[in-house]
Design a protein around this motif. Structure first.
Motif, PDB file in Angstrom:
ATOM      1  N   PRO A  19      -0.429 -30.466 -13.426  1.00  0.00           N
ATOM      2  CA  PRO A  19      -0.614 -30.633 -14.804  1.00  0.00           C
ATOM      3  C   PRO A  19      -1.151 -29.012 -15.216  1.00  0.00           C
ATOM      4  N   GLU A  20      -1.708 -28.409 -14.417  1.00  0.00           N
ATOM      5  CA  GLU A  20      -2.230 -27.083 -14.644  1.00  0.00           C
ATOM      6  C   GLU A  20      -1.462 -25.926 -14.794  1.00  0.00           C
ATOM      7  N   LEU A  21      -0.023 -26.256 -14.012  1.00  0.00           N
ATOM      8  CA  LEU A  21       1.125 -25.236 -14.474  1.00  0.00           C
ATOM      9  C   LEU A  21       1.634 -25.358 -15.726  1.00  0.00           C
ATOM     10  N   LEU A  22       1.242 -24.453 -16.346  1.00  0.00           N
ATOM     11  CA  LEU A  22       1.835 -24.347 -18.102  1.00  0.00           C
ATOM     12  C   LEU A  22       3.145 -24.041 -18.225  1.00  0.00           C
ATOM     13  N   PHE A  23       3.662 -22.962 -17.687  1.00  0.00           N
ATOM     14  CA  PHE A  23       4.802 -22.381 -17.732  1.00  0.00           C
ATOM     15  C   PHE A  23       5.434 -21.260 -16.600  1.00  0.00           C
ATOM     16  N   PRO A  54      -9.620 -18.150 -22.419  1.00  0.00           N
ATOM     17  CA  PRO A  54     -10.615 -18.151 -21.257  1.00  0.00           C
ATOM     18  C   PRO A  54     -10.191 -18.984 -20.121  1.00  0.00           C
ATOM     19  N   THR A  55      -9.269 -19.891 -20.309  1.00  0.00           N
ATOM     20  CA  THR A  55      -8.798 -20.963 -19.177  1.00  0.00           C
ATOM     21  C   THR A  55      -7.534 -20.555 -18.710  1.00  0.00           C
ATOM     22  N   ILE A  56      -6.820 -19.586 -19.405  1.00  0.00           N
ATOM     23  CA  ILE A  56      -5.645 -19.141 -18.956  1.00  0.00           C
ATOM     24  C   ILE A  56      -5.384 -17.745 -18.016  1.00  0.00           C
ATOM     25  N   ARG A 116       5.662 -23.931 -28.301  1.00  0.00           N
ATOM     26  CA  ARG A 116       5.846 -25.381 -28.162  1.00  0.00           C
ATOM     27  C   ARG A 116       4.702 -25.699 -26.731  1.00  0.00           C
ATOM     28  N   VAL A 117       4.877 -24.568 -26.071  1.00  0.00           N
ATOM     29  CA  VAL A 117       3.970 -24.560 -24.935  1.00  0.00           C
ATOM     30  C   VAL A 117       2.564 -24.285 -25.162  1.00  0.00           C
ATOM     31  N   TRP A 118       2.084 -23.225 -25.668  1.00  0.00           N
ATOM     32  CA  TRP A 118       0.664 -22.928 -25.855  1.00  0.00           C
ATOM     33  C   TRP A 118       0.039 -23.537 -27.208  1.00  0.00           C
ATOM     34  N   TRP A 163      -0.928 -20.451 -15.831  1.00  0.00           N
ATOM     35  CA  TRP A 163      -1.723 -21.765 -15.514  1.00  0.00           C
ATOM     36  C   TRP A 163      -2.900 -21.799 -16.448  1.00  0.00           C
ATOM     37  N   ASP A 164      -3.294 -23.067 -16.524  1.00  0.00           N
ATOM     38  CA  ASP A 164      -4.411 -23.585 -17.515  1.00  0.00           C
ATOM     39  C   ASP A 164      -5.565 -24.449 -16.682  1.00  0.00           C
ATOM     40  N   LEU A 165      -6.531 -23.845 -16.580  1.00  0.00           N
ATOM     41  CA  LEU A 165      -7.563 -24.322 -15.947  1.00  0.00           C
ATOM     42  C   LEU A 165      -8.109 -25.642 -16.594  1.00  0.00           C
TER      43      LEU A 165
END
Length: 468
Positions: free
Chosen positions: A374-378, A340-342, A419-421, A355-357
């Protein structure tokens, strides 16, 4: 003499840009085994800019993979016959021992193919065209109906929307190139790219156009004697090109539209005279809009001002958050169907960002700050041209798997490394982090680092199903 000098300068600039793109791609390719658990590349020879994965994957119980359908539309610039194409792609099962998906490493990378994972799959093409249907002109966008993935809508350059029942068309196109859609939706006079099926009300579809309108059609009104449908409603409110539209995910009557007039508008199909809400949401043209599938009051917009804005419809004049990382216009937005946050954003900078809220405002070390917010995940950097479309695999078993296409006809199916998610659930071998071959990667023990910042590009129009 000046025009000739300008041409020379433009050629030199293009040459330098190509060199930069090639260098970035070499870096991405070298680091791909550490950034991804799966990458599959396919280059089309038929100018295929769209991709969309359908939502009913065939699980192939005794096979180490699932089979999905991809929609691919062609852009030939009038130099050849255009087609709506249906392709299949095989994605390795994570929980199947034969797929090797649970133990990928550098040795699994196929340098010739530029692929990682799925080496026990059949030697047939990984993305294979199984059906081609004649299309009148280029396919600006293609989307399948969520309630029936065999019904496919396309946005044509004429402004019309064509609806095809793929089960009523042969695998090879009819001779002569005649386009025979099962339903033709008329009412718009110029082309557009916004196209959206209602996720809760079967058969209802929206189209956005450069003629500044949004049209709403109900294909349930189709009959054999009435295959050309006028819009049920025409919405007029924008003062420039309407760039995109999206339905609310739970309220069947509500949708959003955005345009070159920098405006975000919310509409109710029961009241077409004026929008329920209109607000200037960006400082430049707005090219994309997407409602959150899990939180009713949230939506995001992407703009030529290079930013993405998170909006709360309960307080529309306030920007909840601005996502900044792209260096060019934001073309497409897509929320994850599983998390839900991606969400993901595709940009003309040849990057697709995830991105991850939930990470907004998380404290960072100075090193992490250099990699971005920080919200930039990949950051997916596997394309060398502008992305034309992006979509998530719909099956829960393919959570975090995505497909993207670019203007150079490259289709990519990829999944960021766990390793990211998966965060702290995955332990990282320090020896691997210290390896010289990890050049260009910044990662953290929690797996939330920008593990893809050495990137490489975009795609065109996309939609995917999963049943074959």
């Amino acid at each position: 003499m000046r025009p000739q000098m300008d041409d020379i300068e433009d050629d030199l600039a293009a040459e330098e840009e190509n060199k930069l793109i090639n260098e970035e791609y070499k870096t991405w390719k070298k680091n791909a085994p550490y950034l991804y658990d799966l990458t599959k590349n396919s280059t089309s020879t038929s100018h295929s800019p769209l991709n969309h994965i359908s939502n009913t994957p065939h699980r192939n119980a005794n096979k180490p993979y699932t089979t999905h359908r991809l929609l691919l539309g062609t852009h030939t610039s009038g130099q050849a016959q255009d087609y709506l194409q249906i392709a299949t792609v095989q994605i390795p099962k994570r929980d199947h021992p034969a797929s090797g998906a649970d133990k990928l490493d550098r040795a699994d990378y196929d340098d010739d193919r530029g692929e990682l994972g799925g080496h026990s799959l059949p030697p047939a093409p990984r993305v294979q065209i199984v059906q081609r249907i004649n299309h009148a002109g280029e396919v600006n966008r293609a989307r399948y109906m969520p309630q029936n993935p065999d019904l496919i809508a396309t946005k044509a350059v004429t402004g019309e929307v064509y609806v095809f029942d793929r089960t009523k068309h042969s695998s090879e196109p009819e001779r002569g190139g005649v386009c025979k859609p099962d339903i033709k939706l008329v009412g718009q006079t110029r082309e557009g790219y916004g196209l959206a099926w209602n996720p809760t009300k079967k058969g209802h579809i929206l189209g956005a156009s450069e003629d500044m309108t949004v049209c709403h059609w109900d294909v349930n009104a189709y009959s054999k004697t009435k295959s050309t449908l006028e819009p049920a409603t025409v919405f007029r409110g924008h003062t420039s090109v309407v760039g995109d539209v999206d339905w609310h995910h739970t309220n069947e009557n509500v949708f959003a539209s955005v345009g070159d007039d920098k405006m975000l508008m919310l509409w109710d199909t029961r009241s077409s005279n004026q929008p329920q809400l209109e607000v200037q949401a960006h400082d430049a043209e707005i090219l994309a809009v997407s409602f959150s599938p899990s939180t009713d009051h949230l939506l995001i917009t992407g703009s030529a001002d290079k930013t993405i804005v998170l909006h709360d419809t309960r307080a529309p004049t306030k920007q909840l958050h601005v996502f900044e990382s792209h260096t060019d216009e934001v073309l497409h937005l897509s929320w994850s169907p599983h998390n839900p946050t991606i969400f993901a954003s595709a940009s003309s900078d040849r990057r697709i960002n995830i991105w991850d809220l939930a990470l907004i405002g998380v404290e960072q070390t100075p090193d992490d700050q250099e990699d971005g917010a920080p919200e930039l995940l990949f950051v997916h950097g596997g394309h060398t041209a502008r992305p034309t479309d992006f979509c998530w695999a719909p099956g829960e078993a393919e959570n975090w798997t995505a497909a993207s296409v670019s203007e150079d006809n490259v289709v990519m199916v990829w999944q960021p490394t766990m390793r990211v998610w998966a965060g702290e659930e995955v332990r990282i071998d320090e020896k691997e982090l210290e390896s010289d071959s990890m050049e260009g990667i910044e990662s953290t023990a929690t797996g939330t680092g920008k593990a893809g910042s050495s990137a490489r590009g975009p795609s065109t129009a996309a939609s995917a199903s999963g049943d074959d």
